[in-house]
Design a protein around this motif. Structure first.
Motif, PDB file in Angstrom:
ATOM      1  N   MET A 186       1.779  11.447  -0.721  1.00  0.00           N
ATOM      2  CA  MET A 186       2.558  10.601  -1.254  1.00  0.00           C
ATOM      3  C   MET A 186       2.356   9.696  -0.048  1.00  0.00           C
ATOM      4  SD  MET A 186       5.113  10.595  -3.363  1.00  0.00           S
ATOM      5  CE  MET A 186       6.935  10.548  -3.595  1.00  0.00           C
ATOM      6  N   PRO A 187       1.715   9.661   1.184  1.00  0.00           N
ATOM      7  CA  PRO A 187       2.146   8.217   1.935  1.00  0.00           C
ATOM      8  C   PRO A 187       0.906   6.751   1.450  1.00  0.00           C
ATOM      9  CG  PRO A 187       1.557  10.524   3.154  1.00  0.00           C
ATOM     10  CD  PRO A 187       1.665  10.314   1.832  1.00  0.00           C
ATOM     11  N   LEU A 188       0.209   7.704   0.375  1.00  0.00           N
ATOM     12  CA  LEU A 188      -0.539   6.737   0.100  1.00  0.00           C
ATOM     13  C   LEU A 188      -0.040   5.605  -0.649  1.00  0.00           C
ATOM     14  CD1 LEU A 188      -3.572   5.821   0.187  1.00  0.00           C
ATOM     15  CD2 LEU A 188      -3.800   6.797  -2.137  1.00  0.00           C
ATOM     16  N   ILE A 189       1.434   6.268  -1.035  1.00  0.00           N
ATOM     17  CA  ILE A 189       1.934   5.931  -2.614  1.00  0.00           C
ATOM     18  C   ILE A 189       2.853   4.722  -2.485  1.00  0.00           C
ATOM     19  CG2 ILE A 189       3.741   6.295  -4.568  1.00  0.00           C
ATOM     20  CD1 ILE A 189       2.013   8.180  -5.945  1.00  0.00           C
ATOM     21  N   GLN A 190       3.449   5.825  -0.346  1.00  0.00           N
ATOM     22  CA  GLN A 190       4.305   4.954  -0.104  1.00  0.00           C
ATOM     23  C   GLN A 190       3.466   2.881   0.402  1.00  0.00           C
ATOM     24  OE1 GLN A 190       5.412   7.022   2.943  1.00  0.00           O
ATOM     25  NE2 GLN A 190       7.459   8.243   1.755  1.00  0.00           N
ATOM     26  N   HIS A 191       2.152   3.194   0.944  1.00  0.00           N
ATOM     27  CA  HIS A 191       1.765   2.381   1.432  1.00  0.00           C
ATOM     28  C   HIS A 191       1.160   1.150   0.723  1.00  0.00           C
ATOM     29  CE1 HIS A 191       1.904   3.430   5.501  1.00  0.00           C
ATOM     30  NE2 HIS A 191       1.382   5.161   5.195  1.00  0.00           N
ATOM     31  N   PHE A 192       0.843   1.923  -0.743  1.00  0.00           N
ATOM     32  CA  PHE A 192       0.422   1.141  -2.032  1.00  0.00           C
ATOM     33  C   PHE A 192       1.293   1.350  -3.057  1.00  0.00           C
ATOM     34  CE2 PHE A 192      -3.860   2.241   0.426  1.00  0.00           C
ATOM     35  CZ  PHE A 192      -3.966   0.354   0.840  1.00  0.00           C
ATOM     36  N   PRO A 193       2.500   0.825  -3.165  1.00  0.00           N
ATOM     37  CA  PRO A 193       3.104   0.928  -4.534  1.00  0.00           C
ATOM     38  C   PRO A 193       3.122   0.696  -6.459  1.00  0.00           C
ATOM     39  CG  PRO A 193       4.070  -0.546  -2.584  1.00  0.00           C
ATOM     40  CD  PRO A 193       2.847  -0.459  -2.567  1.00  0.00           C
ATOM     41  N   ASN A 194       1.510   0.060  -6.053  1.00  0.00           N
ATOM     42  CA  ASN A 194       0.470  -0.525  -7.146  1.00  0.00           C
ATOM     43  C   ASN A 194       0.388   0.642  -7.738  1.00  0.00           C
ATOM     44  OD1 ASN A 194       2.063  -3.106  -7.392  1.00  0.00           O
ATOM     45  ND2 ASN A 194       0.022  -4.360  -6.594  1.00  0.00           N
ATOM     46  N   LEU A 195      -0.457   1.539  -6.896  1.00  0.00           N
ATOM     47  CA  LEU A 195      -0.492   2.916  -6.880  1.00  0.00           C
ATOM     48  C   LEU A 195       0.350   3.881  -8.229  1.00  0.00           C
ATOM     49  CD1 LEU A 195      -2.933   4.196  -4.519  1.00  0.00           C
ATOM     50  CD2 LEU A 195      -3.767   3.058  -6.297  1.00  0.00           C
ATOM     51  N   PHE A 196       1.404   3.671  -8.219  1.00  0.00           N
ATOM     52  CA  PHE A 196       2.265   4.480  -8.647  1.00  0.00           C
ATOM     53  C   PHE A 196       1.765   4.819  -9.795  1.00  0.00           C
ATOM     54  CE2 PHE A 196       7.104   5.448 -10.402  1.00  0.00           C
ATOM     55  CZ  PHE A 196       6.697   7.212  -9.476  1.00  0.00           C
ATOM     56  N   ARG A 197       2.409   3.181 -10.668  1.00  0.00           N
ATOM     57  CA  ARG A 197       2.276   3.171 -11.824  1.00  0.00           C
ATOM     58  C   ARG A 197       0.573   4.016 -12.105  1.00  0.00           C
ATOM     59  NH1 ARG A 197       2.127  -3.025 -12.379  1.00  0.00           N
ATOM     60  NH2 ARG A 197      -0.199  -2.267 -12.832  1.00  0.00           N
ATOM     61  N   HIS A 198      -0.536   3.636 -11.666  1.00  0.00           N
ATOM     62  CA  HIS A 198      -1.708   3.913 -12.081  1.00  0.00           C
ATOM     63  C   HIS A 198      -1.519   5.672 -12.050  1.00  0.00           C
ATOM     64  CE1 HIS A 198      -3.764   0.116 -12.080  1.00  0.00           C
ATOM     65  NE2 HIS A 198      -3.407   0.398 -10.898  1.00  0.00           N
ATOM     66  N   TYR A 199      -0.967   6.198 -11.090  1.00  0.00           N
ATOM     67  CA  TYR A 199      -1.271   7.444 -11.254  1.00  0.00           C
ATOM     68  C   TYR A 199       0.068   8.311 -12.593  1.00  0.00           C
ATOM     69  CZ  TYR A 199      -2.627   8.209  -6.796  1.00  0.00           C
ATOM     70  OH  TYR A 199      -3.734   8.387  -5.793  1.00  0.00           O
TER      71      TYR A 199
END
Length: 125
Positions: free
Chosen positions: A1-14
Motif C-alpha cells: 500500500m505505501p507504494l501506491i500512496q507514493h505513486f498514485p499512477n500505479l493504482f490504475r496499473h494494479y
C-alpha cells in the motif's frame, strides 16, 4: 500500500492487472447468439457481446450445442420452449429498446452467478 500512496499512477496499473487475473480464472460463459437477420448482423452482435463480456465466452449456435444448455441466450427472436430456464436477452428492436449497457449488465449477472460471486437469483435491472 505505501507504494501506491507514493505513486498514485500505479493504482490504475494494479487495477488492470487484477482485472486480467480475474478474467483468466473465471469459467467461460457458453452463450448462444442467434439472429433471424443476415450473417453480417450476427457477426456484429457477436462482436458486441465479446466487447462487453466480463469473462471469456464461448459463442455457439443451436447446432453446436449438441443438446447442452447454454448459460445464456442472446437473440432477436424467442428461443424454443426447451430453453425456458435459460436467461434470455432480447436484441429485437420490436420487443425492446436495448442498449449496450443493458447487455453488459446482463452478462455480468450471468458471469457472477456462474462463478458464485452473487447469491441472488433475479435478472431484474
Amino acid at each position: 500500500m505505501p507504494l501506491i500512496q507514493h505513486f498514485p499512477n500505479l493504482f490504475r496499473h494494479y487495477l488492470i492487472l487484477l482485472k486480467n487475473i480475474l478474467r483468466q480464472h473465471k469459467q467461460p460463459l457458453k452463450i448462444l447468439v442467434e439472429t433471424i437477420s443476415t450473417p453480417i448482423h450476427r457477426e456484429m452482435l457477436i462482436s458486441q457481446v465479446r466487447d462487453v463480456s466480463p469473462v471469456p465466452i464461448i459463442i455457439s449456435t443451436f447446432n453446436q450445442l449438441n443438446g447442452e444448455q447454454p448459460d445464456a441466450i442472446i437473440s432477436n427472436w424467442m428461443p424454443e420452449n426447451k430453453y425456458n430456464d435459460v436467461p434470455f436477452f432480447s436484441t429485437s428492436l420490436f420487443f425492446s429498446d436495448w442498449k449496450i449497457t443493458n447487455l453488459n449488465h446482463f452478462l455480468n449477472q450471468i458471469a457472477d452467478r456462474k462463478n458464485n460471486f452473487s447469491l441472488t437469483n433475479d435478472f431484474v435491472d
